[in-house]
Scaffold this motif. Structure first.
Motif, PDB file in Angstrom:
ATOM      1  N   UNK A   1     -30.899 -12.650   8.222  1.00 37.28           N
ATOM      2  CA  UNK A   1     -30.331 -11.316   7.998  1.00 37.28           C
ATOM      3  C   UNK A   1     -30.620 -10.747   6.620  1.00 37.28           C
ATOM      4  N   UNK A   2     -31.019 -11.581   5.691  1.00 37.50           N
ATOM      5  CA  UNK A   2     -31.295 -11.118   4.330  1.00 37.50           C
ATOM      6  C   UNK A   2     -32.758 -10.735   4.120  1.00 37.50           C
ATOM      7  N   UNK A   3     -33.581 -10.828   5.175  1.00 38.44           N
ATOM      8  CA  UNK A   3     -35.014 -10.538   5.059  1.00 38.44           C
ATOM      9  C   UNK A   3     -35.370  -9.247   5.788  1.00 38.44           C
ATOM     10  N   UNK A   4     -36.090  -8.361   5.085  1.00 43.70           N
ATOM     11  CA  UNK A   4     -36.666  -7.152   5.671  1.00 43.70           C
ATOM     12  C   UNK A   4     -38.174  -7.201   5.480  1.00 43.70           C
ATOM     13  N   UNK A   5     -38.927  -6.909   6.533  1.00 45.40           N
ATOM     14  CA  UNK A   5     -40.387  -6.905   6.450  1.00 45.40           C
ATOM     15  C   UNK A   5     -40.901  -5.489   6.729  1.00 45.40           C
ATOM     16  N   UNK A   6     -41.757  -5.001   5.838  1.00 43.02           N
ATOM     17  CA  UNK A   6     -42.375  -3.689   5.996  1.00 43.02           C
ATOM     18  C   UNK A   6     -43.885  -3.877   6.047  1.00 43.02           C
ATOM     19  N   UNK A   7     -44.509  -3.783   7.235  1.00 42.38           N
ATOM     20  CA  UNK A   7     -45.962  -3.915   7.327  1.00 42.38           C
ATOM     21  C   UNK A   7     -46.642  -2.643   6.815  1.00 42.38           C
ATOM     22  N   UNK A   8     -47.695  -2.828   6.060  1.00 39.96           N
ATOM     23  CA  UNK A   8     -48.442  -1.712   5.475  1.00 39.96           C
ATOM     24  C   UNK A   8     -49.918  -1.909   5.794  1.00 39.96           C
ATOM     25  N   UNK A   9     -50.557  -0.890   6.365  1.00 36.31           N
ATOM     26  CA  UNK A   9     -51.969  -1.019   6.746  1.00 36.31           C
ATOM     27  C   UNK A   9     -52.769   0.154   6.199  1.00 36.31           C
ATOM     28  N   UNK A  10     -54.033  -0.109   5.911  1.00 36.85           N
ATOM     29  CA  UNK A  10     -54.909   0.944   5.413  1.00 36.85           C
ATOM     30  C   UNK A  10     -55.061   2.060   6.441  1.00 36.85           C
ATOM     31  N   UNK A  11     -55.120   1.685   7.717  1.00 34.86           N
ATOM     32  CA  UNK A  11     -55.174   2.675   8.785  1.00 34.86           C
ATOM     33  C   UNK A  11     -54.565   2.097  10.049  1.00 34.86           C
ATOM     34  N   UNK A  12     -53.939   2.959  10.826  1.00 38.49           N
ATOM     35  CA  UNK A  12     -53.174   2.514  11.979  1.00 38.49           C
ATOM     36  C   UNK A  12     -54.054   2.109  13.157  1.00 38.49           C
ATOM     37  N   UNK A  13     -55.268   2.643  13.217  1.00 40.90           N
ATOM     38  CA  UNK A  13     -56.193   2.245  14.269  1.00 40.90           C
ATOM     39  C   UNK A  13     -56.922   0.968  13.905  1.00 40.90           C
ATOM     40  N   UNK A  15     -50.198 -16.532  23.896  1.00 38.96           N
ATOM     41  CA  UNK A  15     -48.785 -16.372  23.586  1.00 38.96           C
ATOM     42  C   UNK A  15     -48.066 -15.668  24.725  1.00 38.96           C
ATOM     43  N   UNK A  16     -48.722 -14.684  25.324  1.00 39.24           N
ATOM     44  CA  UNK A  16     -48.122 -13.981  26.446  1.00 39.24           C
ATOM     45  C   UNK A  16     -47.568 -12.631  26.070  1.00 39.24           C
ATOM     46  N   UNK A  17     -47.323 -11.822  27.069  1.00 47.80           N
ATOM     47  CA  UNK A  17     -46.904 -10.449  26.848  1.00 47.80           C
ATOM     48  C   UNK A  17     -45.462 -10.329  26.374  1.00 47.80           C
ATOM     49  N   UNK A  18     -44.673 -11.400  26.512  1.00 47.24           N
ATOM     50  CA  UNK A  18     -43.278 -11.338  26.094  1.00 47.24           C
ATOM     51  C   UNK A  18     -43.105 -11.533  24.594  1.00 47.24           C
ATOM     52  N   UNK A  19     -44.157 -11.958  23.911  1.00 48.51           N
ATOM     53  CA  UNK A  19     -44.063 -12.192  22.476  1.00 48.51           C
ATOM     54  C   UNK A  19     -43.917 -10.861  21.735  1.00 48.51           C
ATOM     55  N   UNK A  20     -43.253 -10.897  20.578  1.00 48.20           N
ATOM     56  CA  UNK A  20     -43.040  -9.695  19.782  1.00 48.20           C
ATOM     57  C   UNK A  20     -43.878  -9.759  18.517  1.00 48.20           C
ATOM     58  N   UNK A  21     -44.446  -8.608  18.176  1.00 46.45           N
ATOM     59  CA  UNK A  21     -45.299  -8.496  16.996  1.00 46.45           C
ATOM     60  C   UNK A  21     -44.933  -7.210  16.262  1.00 46.45           C
ATOM     61  N   UNK A  22     -45.307  -7.168  14.989  1.00 52.28           N
ATOM     62  CA  UNK A  22     -45.300  -5.896  14.286  1.00 52.28           C
ATOM     63  C   UNK A  22     -46.559  -5.141  14.710  1.00 52.28           C
ATOM     64  N   UNK A  23     -46.379  -4.040  15.411  1.00 52.02           N
ATOM     65  CA  UNK A  23     -47.502  -3.238  15.883  1.00 52.02           C
ATOM     66  C   UNK A  23     -47.643  -1.956  15.093  1.00 52.02           C
ATOM     67  N   UNK A  24     -48.556  -1.078  15.505  1.00 53.45           N
ATOM     68  CA  UNK A  24     -48.779   0.183  14.778  1.00 53.45           C
ATOM     69  C   UNK A  24     -47.508   1.010  14.604  1.00 53.45           C
ATOM     70  N   UNK A  25     -46.607   0.952  15.586  1.00 54.62           N
ATOM     71  CA  UNK A  25     -45.384   1.750  15.511  1.00 54.62           C
ATOM     72  C   UNK A  25     -44.443   1.284  14.405  1.00 54.62           C
ATOM     73  N   UNK A  26     -44.662   0.086  13.882  1.00 53.78           N
ATOM     74  CA  UNK A  26     -43.801  -0.448  12.826  1.00 53.78           C
ATOM     75  C   UNK A  26     -44.422  -0.279  11.436  1.00 53.78           C
ATOM     76  N   UNK A  27     -45.689   0.109  11.379  1.00 54.16           N
ATOM     77  CA  UNK A  27     -46.437   0.054  10.120  1.00 54.16           C
ATOM     78  C   UNK A  27     -46.356   1.347   9.329  1.00 54.16           C
ATOM     79  N   UNK A  28     -46.388   1.194   8.025  1.00 56.89           N
ATOM     80  CA  UNK A  28     -46.600   2.311   7.117  1.00 56.89           C
ATOM     81  C   UNK A  28     -48.092   2.367   6.814  1.00 56.89           C
TER      82      UNK A  28
END
Length: 248
Positions: free
Chosen positions: A160-172, A188-201
């Motif tokens: 609960x004390x950790x926040x992750x902010x993904x940052x990418x040069x470009x979303x594509x 891993x399968x489709x049920x796995x969770x990842x930081x995707x483009x919708x989460x990135x700055x």
């Protein structure tokens, strides 16, 4: 100079240019966040500095994240030629990255495999009774380049004390297919969770930190390529973050 040996027990190719290597061997006296000199059997006369991605353990477990750089003899041979049973020679632990026990909030800024020592520190913090709040900015070229996004997702869900902010040069993802990344996601399968483009700055890490409020009462840790570190530290200082608060 004292040296220690460790044997490769697992090798995972995560991207065309990136591998995770796990070893077991002598107990190396390092602190989470530090780096060590590494000599691999493919290039026994050349050493490179890499930071373990796990905190120290009494059973001698080590993990390294290595990206092959252009014309990089050692990094290229590690990514392409490492095999279980290889014995690595380790020496000269050292480095300034650390989180003190003041309780101040922590800002971590990782470019690429600069995530490795910061992940080791995060895992070390889980051993504290009251870890500080940690915000991790983790950068890559594109969402697919965030090679540890699944692991970071798990850590965020459990800490609960950790926040992750993904940052990418470009979303594509403009580069060609990466069969290693595609294979891993299939396994891993489709049920796995990842930081995707919708989460990135979108932008560089320096761009992102330059528009934040100054980190005037924080511990700030920066790790990545020399260019990334220089640009990010300059942006932090220009934005009012005290130089003495920044470790790299």
């Amino acid at each position: 100079m004292q040296t220690w040996n460790a044997e490769v027990v697992q090798y995972h190719r995560l991207r065309n240019d990136l591998a995770v290597v796990r070893l077991v061997g002598d107990v190396v006296p390092f602190d989470a966040g530090q780096a060590v000199d590494v000599v691999v059997p493919q290039n026994p006369r050349v050493s490179r500095r890499y930071s373990p991605a796990l905190p120290p353990s009494l059973d001698g477990k080590l993990e390294f994240h290595v990206r092959a750089v252009p014309a990089g003899w050692v990094s290229g041979s590690i990514v392409n030629d490492t095999r279980p049973g290889d014995v690595w020679q380790l020496s000269n632990p050292g480095g300034a990255l650390r989180v003190d026990d003041s309780g101040r909030d922590v800002v971590m800024i990782a470019g690429g495999t600069g995530l490795a020592p910061l992940r080791a520190i995060i895992l070390e913090l889980t051993r504290r009774p009251s870890p500080p709040n940690v915000t991790l900015y983790v950068g890559g070229r594109s969402p697919r380049d965030l090679y540890a996004s699944d692991l970071l997702w798990i850590l965020v869900s459990q800490l609960p004390w950790l926040t992750v902010i993904p940052v990418v040069d470009q979303l594509g993802d403009p580069w060609g297919p990466d069969r290693f990344n595609d294979t891993i996601r299939t396994e891993i399968g489709s049920d796995a969770s990842f930081f995707g483009p919708e989460h990135c700055w979108e932008g560089s890490l320096a761009d992102v930190v330059s528009v934040q409020e100054p980190f005037t009462n924080h511990q700030v840790l920066v790790c990545g390529s020399p260019g990334m570190e220089a640009a990010t530290v300059a942006a932090l200082q220009d934005n009012g973050t005290p130089a003495e608060a920044i470790l790299r």
